[in-house]
Design a protein around this motif. Structure first.
Motif, PDB file in Angstrom:
ATOM      1  N   VAL A 139       0.799  -1.298  -0.158  1.00  0.00           N
ATOM      2  CA  VAL A 139       0.212   0.167  -0.015  1.00  0.00           C
ATOM      3  C   VAL A 139       0.836   1.202  -0.053  1.00  0.00           C
ATOM      4  O   VAL A 139       1.910   1.258   0.947  1.00  0.00           O
ATOM      5  N   ASP A 140       0.559   2.049  -0.796  1.00  0.00           N
ATOM      6  CA  ASP A 140       1.188   3.389  -0.929  1.00  0.00           C
ATOM      7  C   ASP A 140       0.530   4.480  -0.489  1.00  0.00           C
ATOM      8  O   ASP A 140      -0.630   4.430  -0.228  1.00  0.00           O
ATOM      9  N   ALA A 141       1.175   5.496  -0.002  1.00  0.00           N
ATOM     10  CA  ALA A 141       0.405   6.623   0.660  1.00  0.00           C
ATOM     11  C   ALA A 141      -0.078   7.157  -0.663  1.00  0.00           C
ATOM     12  O   ALA A 141      -0.055   7.270  -1.855  1.00  0.00           O
ATOM     13  N   ARG A 142      -1.445   7.749  -0.304  1.00  0.00           N
ATOM     14  CA  ARG A 142      -2.289   8.307  -1.009  1.00  0.00           C
ATOM     15  C   ARG A 142      -2.180   9.725  -1.280  1.00  0.00           C
ATOM     16  O   ARG A 142      -1.567  10.614  -0.746  1.00  0.00           O
ATOM     17  N   VAL A 143      -2.530  10.329  -2.796  1.00  0.00           N
ATOM     18  CA  VAL A 143      -2.474  11.850  -3.012  1.00  0.00           C
ATOM     19  C   VAL A 143      -2.975  12.520  -1.970  1.00  0.00           C
ATOM     20  O   VAL A 143      -2.433  13.709  -1.371  1.00  0.00           O
ATOM     21  N   SER A 144      -4.387  12.155  -1.393  1.00  0.00           N
ATOM     22  CA  SER A 144      -4.942  13.258  -0.280  1.00  0.00           C
ATOM     23  C   SER A 144      -3.936  12.942   1.085  1.00  0.00           C
ATOM     24  O   SER A 144      -4.250  14.057   1.623  1.00  0.00           O
ATOM     25  N   ASP A 145      -3.036  12.044   1.263  1.00  0.00           N
ATOM     26  CA  ASP A 145      -2.427  11.929   2.500  1.00  0.00           C
ATOM     27  C   ASP A 145      -1.092  13.275   2.020  1.00  0.00           C
ATOM     28  O   ASP A 145      -0.502  14.002   2.915  1.00  0.00           O
ATOM     29  N   ASP A 146      -0.542  13.308   1.058  1.00  0.00           N
ATOM     30  CA  ASP A 146       0.246  14.268   0.563  1.00  0.00           C
ATOM     31  C   ASP A 146      -0.249  15.611   0.725  1.00  0.00           C
ATOM     32  O   ASP A 146       0.248  16.541   1.218  1.00  0.00           O
ATOM     33  N   ASP A 147      -1.373  15.862   0.179  1.00  0.00           N
ATOM     34  CA  ASP A 147      -2.423  17.278   0.356  1.00  0.00           C
ATOM     35  C   ASP A 147      -2.209  17.424   1.818  1.00  0.00           C
ATOM     36  O   ASP A 147      -2.417  18.635   2.133  1.00  0.00           O
ATOM     37  N   ALA A 148      -2.837  16.516   2.645  1.00  0.00           N
ATOM     38  CA  ALA A 148      -2.921  16.742   4.083  1.00  0.00           C
ATOM     39  C   ALA A 148      -1.581  17.409   4.740  1.00  0.00           C
ATOM     40  O   ALA A 148      -1.547  18.413   5.307  1.00  0.00           O
ATOM     41  N   LEU A 149      -0.510  16.850   4.248  1.00  0.00           N
ATOM     42  CA  LEU A 149       0.767  17.325   4.901  1.00  0.00           C
ATOM     43  C   LEU A 149       1.248  18.780   4.184  1.00  0.00           C
ATOM     44  O   LEU A 149       1.569  19.246   5.139  1.00  0.00           O
ATOM     45  N   ALA A 150       0.775  18.690   2.906  1.00  0.00           N
ATOM     46  CA  ALA A 150       1.081  20.283   2.450  1.00  0.00           C
ATOM     47  C   ALA A 150       0.318  21.032   3.090  1.00  0.00           C
ATOM     48  O   ALA A 150       0.861  22.369   3.003  1.00  0.00           O
ATOM     49  N   ARG A 151      -0.808  21.074   3.660  1.00  0.00           N
ATOM     50  CA  ARG A 151      -1.358  22.152   4.501  1.00  0.00           C
ATOM     51  C   ARG A 151      -0.912  22.692   5.523  1.00  0.00           C
ATOM     52  O   ARG A 151      -0.894  23.718   6.131  1.00  0.00           O
ATOM     53  N   TRP A 152       0.031  21.988   6.076  1.00  0.00           N
ATOM     54  CA  TRP A 152       1.073  22.325   7.227  1.00  0.00           C
ATOM     55  C   TRP A 152       2.437  23.034   6.599  1.00  0.00           C
ATOM     56  O   TRP A 152       3.156  23.428   7.229  1.00  0.00           O
ATOM     57  N   GLY A 153       2.420  23.145   5.150  1.00  0.00           N
ATOM     58  CA  GLY A 153       3.529  24.062   4.827  1.00  0.00           C
ATOM     59  C   GLY A 153       4.682  22.885   4.485  1.00  0.00           C
ATOM     60  O   GLY A 153       5.706  23.294   4.256  1.00  0.00           O
ATOM     61  N   LEU A 154       4.356  21.676   4.342  1.00  0.00           N
ATOM     62  CA  LEU A 154       5.658  20.622   4.224  1.00  0.00           C
ATOM     63  C   LEU A 154       5.026  19.822   2.902  1.00  0.00           C
ATOM     64  O   LEU A 154       4.187  19.217   2.681  1.00  0.00           O
ATOM     65  N   HIS A 155       6.303  20.081   2.066  1.00  0.00           N
ATOM     66  CA  HIS A 155       5.954  19.350   0.715  1.00  0.00           C
ATOM     67  C   HIS A 155       7.245  18.191   0.583  1.00  0.00           C
ATOM     68  O   HIS A 155       8.251  18.559   0.026  1.00  0.00           O
ATOM     69  N   LEU A 156       7.108  17.102   1.301  1.00  0.00           N
ATOM     70  CA  LEU A 156       8.014  16.299   1.191  1.00  0.00           C
ATOM     71  C   LEU A 156       7.828  14.900   0.476  1.00  0.00           C
ATOM     72  O   LEU A 156       6.476  14.583   0.399  1.00  0.00           O
ATOM     73  N   PRO A 157       8.838  14.432  -0.009  1.00  0.00           N
ATOM     74  CA  PRO A 157       8.637  13.003  -0.714  1.00  0.00           C
ATOM     75  C   PRO A 157       8.243  12.018   0.207  1.00  0.00           C
ATOM     76  O   PRO A 157       8.444  12.081   1.427  1.00  0.00           O
ATOM     77  N   ASN A 158       7.166  11.031  -0.112  1.00  0.00           N
ATOM     78  CA  ASN A 158       6.871   9.937   0.771  1.00  0.00           C
ATOM     79  C   ASN A 158       8.196   9.220   1.228  1.00  0.00           C
ATOM     80  O   ASN A 158       9.164   8.894   0.429  1.00  0.00           O
ATOM     81  N   ALA A 159       8.189   8.592   2.626  1.00  0.00           N
ATOM     82  CA  ALA A 159       9.254   8.160   2.949  1.00  0.00           C
ATOM     83  C   ALA A 159       9.207   6.609   2.543  1.00  0.00           C
ATOM     84  O   ALA A 159       8.250   6.072   2.014  1.00  0.00           O
TER      85      ALA A 159
END
Length: 159
Positions: A139-159
């Motif tokens: 299972v990979d991280a979802r785009v919605s998970d990346d979007d949720a992190l981005a709202r905190w000002g963090l634009h990081l690649p998935n671990a």
């Protein structure tokens, strides 16, 4: 008195009430406790999930989550946080993980808890495999998970 660790990775289940009680112990300034517990669903992406297996990289995982908690302390006025995450084989309805945050006021607890969850979903080095009728799949991280992190000002690649 021994201080309980802020991060634990374990195969056994956990007791949310006991974890929160330890986090609150001796802190009279706490006015808010926010906790989130993630559980295994019996379905995912249109398939039945019979089981899930979680793997991690010991040492690196704990260090990564400790850094997340440090960042939550920098961003929010919280008094403490704890993350317990299970690894190994799990079945539907099993508890996977918990995040608990304590603070003087509810807003900071809610925000820090949500921040830690968003960070965990994309940055903590866990690998999740689901067993479905179609076979096992990672299972990979979802785009919605990346979007949720981005709202905190963090634009990081998935671990």
């Amino acid at each position: 008195m021994t201080v309980a660790p802020r991060v634990r990775i374990q195969t056994q289940d956990f007791d949310l009430s006991a974890e929160v009680a330890q986090l609150r112990a001796g802190q009279a300034g706490i006015g808010a406790v926010c906790a989130f517990v993630g559980t295994v669903r019996d379905h995912s992406e249109g398939s039945t999930v019979a089981a899930m297996a979680l793997e991690h990289y010991p040492g690196m995982t704990e260090s990564s989550i400790e850094a997340m908690i440090d960042e939550a302390h920098r961003r929010f006025d919280i008094l403490g946080a704890r993350v317990v995450h299970r690894v190994g084989p799990l079945a539907p309805t099993d508890q996977i993980m918990m995040v608990a945050v304590v603070s003087a006021h509810r807003g900071q607890s809610f925000q820090a808890c949500e921040f830690l969850m968003d960070y965990l979903k994309t940055q903590a080095p866990f690998w999740k495999k689901e067993s479905t009728p179609e076979g096992a799949r990672w299972v990979d991280a979802r785009v919605s998970d990346d979007d949720a992190l981005a709202r905190w000002g963090l634009h990081l690649p998935n671990a």
